[in-house]
Design an enzyme around this catalytic site. Structure first.
Site, PDB file in Angstrom:
ATOM      1  N   PRO A  11     -56.895  71.090  66.298  1.00  0.00           N
ATOM      2  CA  PRO A  11     -57.273  71.044  67.710  1.00  0.00           C
ATOM      3  C   PRO A  11     -56.725  72.198  68.554  1.00  0.00           C
ATOM      4  CG  PRO A  11     -55.723  69.285  67.161  1.00  0.00           C
ATOM      5  CD  PRO A  11     -56.166  69.898  65.876  1.00  0.00           C
ATOM      6  N   ASN A  12     -57.586  72.642  69.437  1.00  0.00           N
ATOM      7  CA  ASN A  12     -57.307  73.668  70.455  1.00  0.00           C
ATOM      8  C   ASN A  12     -57.296  75.092  69.904  1.00  0.00           C
ATOM      9  OD1 ASN A  12     -56.988  71.831  72.719  1.00  0.00           O
ATOM     10  ND2 ASN A  12     -55.124  71.161  71.682  1.00  0.00           N
ATOM     11  N   ARG A  19     -55.869  81.891  76.041  1.00  0.00           N
ATOM     12  CA  ARG A  19     -54.682  81.440  76.772  1.00  0.00           C
ATOM     13  C   ARG A  19     -53.480  81.535  75.844  1.00  0.00           C
ATOM     14  NH1 ARG A  19     -54.492  75.992  78.393  1.00  0.00           N
ATOM     15  NH2 ARG A  19     -52.596  76.710  79.363  1.00  0.00           N
ATOM     16  N   TYR A  24     -49.419  82.638  70.815  1.00  0.00           N
ATOM     17  CA  TYR A  24     -50.375  82.554  69.702  1.00  0.00           C
ATOM     18  C   TYR A  24     -51.086  83.871  69.395  1.00  0.00           C
ATOM     19  CZ  TYR A  24     -49.546  77.593  70.376  1.00  0.00           C
ATOM     20  OH  TYR A  24     -48.947  76.377  70.498  1.00  0.00           O
ATOM     21  N   ASN A  75     -54.201  75.115  59.125  1.00  0.00           N
ATOM     22  CA  ASN A  75     -53.367  75.088  60.328  1.00  0.00           C
ATOM     23  C   ASN A  75     -53.759  73.807  61.062  1.00  0.00           C
ATOM     24  OD1 ASN A  75     -52.044  75.283  62.721  1.00  0.00           O
ATOM     25  ND2 ASN A  75     -52.613  77.421  63.127  1.00  0.00           N
ATOM     26  N   ALA A  78     -51.536  70.642  66.422  1.00  0.00           N
ATOM     27  CA  ALA A  78     -50.612  69.569  66.840  1.00  0.00           C
ATOM     28  C   ALA A  78     -50.597  68.399  65.867  1.00  0.00           C
ATOM     29  CB  ALA A  78     -50.980  69.094  68.243  1.00  0.00           C
ATOM     30  N   HIS A  81     -47.620  67.572  63.422  1.00  0.00           N
ATOM     31  CA  HIS A  81     -46.410  66.840  63.793  1.00  0.00           C
ATOM     32  C   HIS A  81     -46.640  65.340  63.951  1.00  0.00           C
ATOM     33  CE1 HIS A  81     -45.492  70.996  64.593  1.00  0.00           C
ATOM     34  NE2 HIS A  81     -46.369  71.045  65.591  1.00  0.00           N
ATOM     35  N   ASP A  88     -52.152  62.118  54.136  1.00  0.00           N
ATOM     36  CA  ASP A  88     -52.730  61.275  53.069  1.00  0.00           C
ATOM     37  C   ASP A  88     -53.986  61.915  52.492  1.00  0.00           C
ATOM     38  OD1 ASP A  88     -50.742  59.392  53.343  1.00  0.00           O
ATOM     39  OD2 ASP A  88     -51.933  57.977  54.509  1.00  0.00           O
ATOM     40  N   GLU A  99     -49.936  75.718  54.165  1.00  0.00           N
ATOM     41  CA  GLU A  99     -49.887  75.380  55.603  1.00  0.00           C
ATOM     42  C   GLU A  99     -49.550  76.647  56.390  1.00  0.00           C
ATOM     43  OE1 GLU A  99     -46.947  72.350  56.274  1.00  0.00           O
ATOM     44  OE2 GLU A  99     -46.947  72.637  58.464  1.00  0.00           O
ATOM     45  N   HIS A 101     -48.912  78.371  60.346  1.00  0.00           N
ATOM     46  CA  HIS A 101     -48.744  78.272  61.808  1.00  0.00           C
ATOM     47  C   HIS A 101     -48.620  79.677  62.368  1.00  0.00           C
ATOM     48  CE1 HIS A 101     -48.353  74.010  61.587  1.00  0.00           C
ATOM     49  NE2 HIS A 101     -47.536  74.172  60.576  1.00  0.00           N
ATOM     50  N   SER A 103     -47.316  80.493  65.272  1.00  0.00           N
ATOM     51  CA  SER A 103     -45.982  80.609  65.867  1.00  0.00           C
ATOM     52  C   SER A 103     -44.938  80.098  64.875  1.00  0.00           C
ATOM     53  CB  SER A 103     -45.919  79.810  67.162  1.00  0.00           C
ATOM     54  OG  SER A 103     -46.121  78.417  66.892  1.00  0.00           O
ATOM     55  N   ARG A 108     -39.247  76.627  68.244  1.00  0.00           N
ATOM     56  CA  ARG A 108     -39.842  76.029  69.437  1.00  0.00           C
ATOM     57  C   ARG A 108     -39.240  74.644  69.714  1.00  0.00           C
ATOM     58  NH1 ARG A 108     -46.142  76.725  69.323  1.00  0.00           N
ATOM     59  NH2 ARG A 108     -45.811  76.213  71.536  1.00  0.00           N
ATOM     60  N   ARG A 112     -41.740  70.022  67.385  1.00  0.00           N
ATOM     61  CA  ARG A 112     -42.579  70.839  66.482  1.00  0.00           C
ATOM     62  C   ARG A 112     -41.868  71.140  65.154  1.00  0.00           C
ATOM     63  NH1 ARG A 112     -46.877  72.562  69.863  1.00  0.00           N
ATOM     64  NH2 ARG A 112     -46.174  72.747  72.016  1.00  0.00           N
TER      65      ARG A 112
HETATM   66  O1  CA2 Z   1     -48.341  77.859  65.785  1.00  0.00           O
HETATM   67  C1  CA2 Z   1     -49.324  77.236  65.412  1.00  0.00           C
HETATM   68  O2  CA2 Z   1     -50.249  77.734  64.750  1.00  0.00           O
HETATM   69  C2  CA2 Z   1     -49.486  75.763  65.826  1.00  0.00           C
HETATM   70  O3  CA2 Z   1     -50.052  75.054  64.728  1.00  0.00           O
HETATM   71  C3  CA2 Z   1     -50.420  75.769  67.024  1.00  0.00           C
HETATM   72  C4  CA2 Z   1     -50.577  74.399  67.681  1.00  0.00           C
HETATM   73  C5  CA2 Z   1     -49.221  73.754  67.944  1.00  0.00           C
HETATM   74  O4  CA2 Z   1     -49.407  72.422  68.425  1.00  0.00           O
HETATM   75  C6  CA2 Z   1     -48.347  73.716  66.706  1.00  0.00           C
HETATM   76  O5  CA2 Z   1     -47.094  73.160  67.059  1.00  0.00           O
HETATM   77  C7  CA2 Z   1     -48.148  75.111  66.156  1.00  0.00           C
HETATM   78  C8  CA2 Z   1     -51.324  74.491  69.012  1.00  0.00           C
HETATM   79  C9  CA2 Z   1     -52.610  75.227  68.971  1.00  0.00           C
HETATM   80  C10 CA2 Z   1     -53.073  75.372  70.384  1.00  0.00           C
HETATM   81  O6  CA2 Z   1     -53.810  76.554  70.496  1.00  0.00           O
HETATM   82  C11 CA2 Z   1     -53.986  77.079  71.736  1.00  0.00           C
HETATM   83  C12 CA2 Z   1     -54.721  78.224  71.797  1.00  0.00           C
HETATM   84  C13 CA2 Z   1     -54.912  78.836  73.011  1.00  0.00           C
HETATM   85  C14 CA2 Z   1     -54.393  78.284  74.158  1.00  0.00           C
HETATM   86  C15 CA2 Z   1     -53.654  77.140  74.084  1.00  0.00           C
HETATM   87  C16 CA2 Z   1     -53.463  76.529  72.874  1.00  0.00           C
END
Ligand code: CA2
Length: 146
Positions: A11-12, A19, A24, A75, A78, A81, A88, A99, A101, A103, A108, A112
């Protein structure tokens, strides 16, 4: 036969590059997909690349990969976590799982630091930005070569 790898994004991540570039990076998910396609071709891998904001769709993709892919790069964003369901699903997959990430999740917030997915992953790459996906494909290619 050319081994096929599923690169799956949670997601996201569809908002990448628009953003939070300080966390990221500036690359969009389309940029990352293009880099993965180029690297996969050089490594002799076929590639499926997908993103979903829905946990059940990610699980369905993992189930489908049981029949269609030899490895998964994921990846889970969220869901890393929180999702025992994705853990599963990955445990039903027999090939290598890496896996990724963007970041460094360990640098962090404490929430996380825990990853359910790491309980299944054969390797974890964090903090390398978009390059982490290419490193994951290299690792997958090495694991598939045996
Ligand atoms: O660092 C990563 O790749 C994460 O998997 C990214 C997730 C975060 O919840 C993990 O803890 C670490 C969040 C992805 C959100 O992506 C965005 C992209 C642009 C603007 C805001 C969020």
């Amino acid at each position: 036969m050319t081994p096929r790898v599923l690169v799956l994004n949670g997601p996201n991540l569809n908002l990448l590059g628009r953003r939070r570039p300080e966390i990221y990076g500036a690359q969009t998910l389309a940029d990352i997909e293009a880099a993965c396609r180029e690297r996969a071709q050089a490594l002799g891998l076929a590639l499926d690349f997908a993103q979903s904001n829905a946990e059940h769709e990610l699980i369905d993709r993992i189930h489908a990969a049981r029949e269609t892919a030899q490895a998964i790069v994921i990846n889970p964003a969220a869901y890393t976590h929180t999702s025992i369901a994705i853990l599963d699903a990955l445990e039903t997959f027999e090939g290598p799982v890496v896996e990724v990430h963007l970041s460094n999740i360990h640098k962090r917030e404490p929430f996380r630091h825990r990853s359910y997915v790491s309980l299944r992953a054969d390797a974890v790459i964090a903090g390398c930005g978009a390059q982490g996906y290419e490193l994951a494909l290299e690792r997958v290619a090495a694991l598939l070569r045996g």
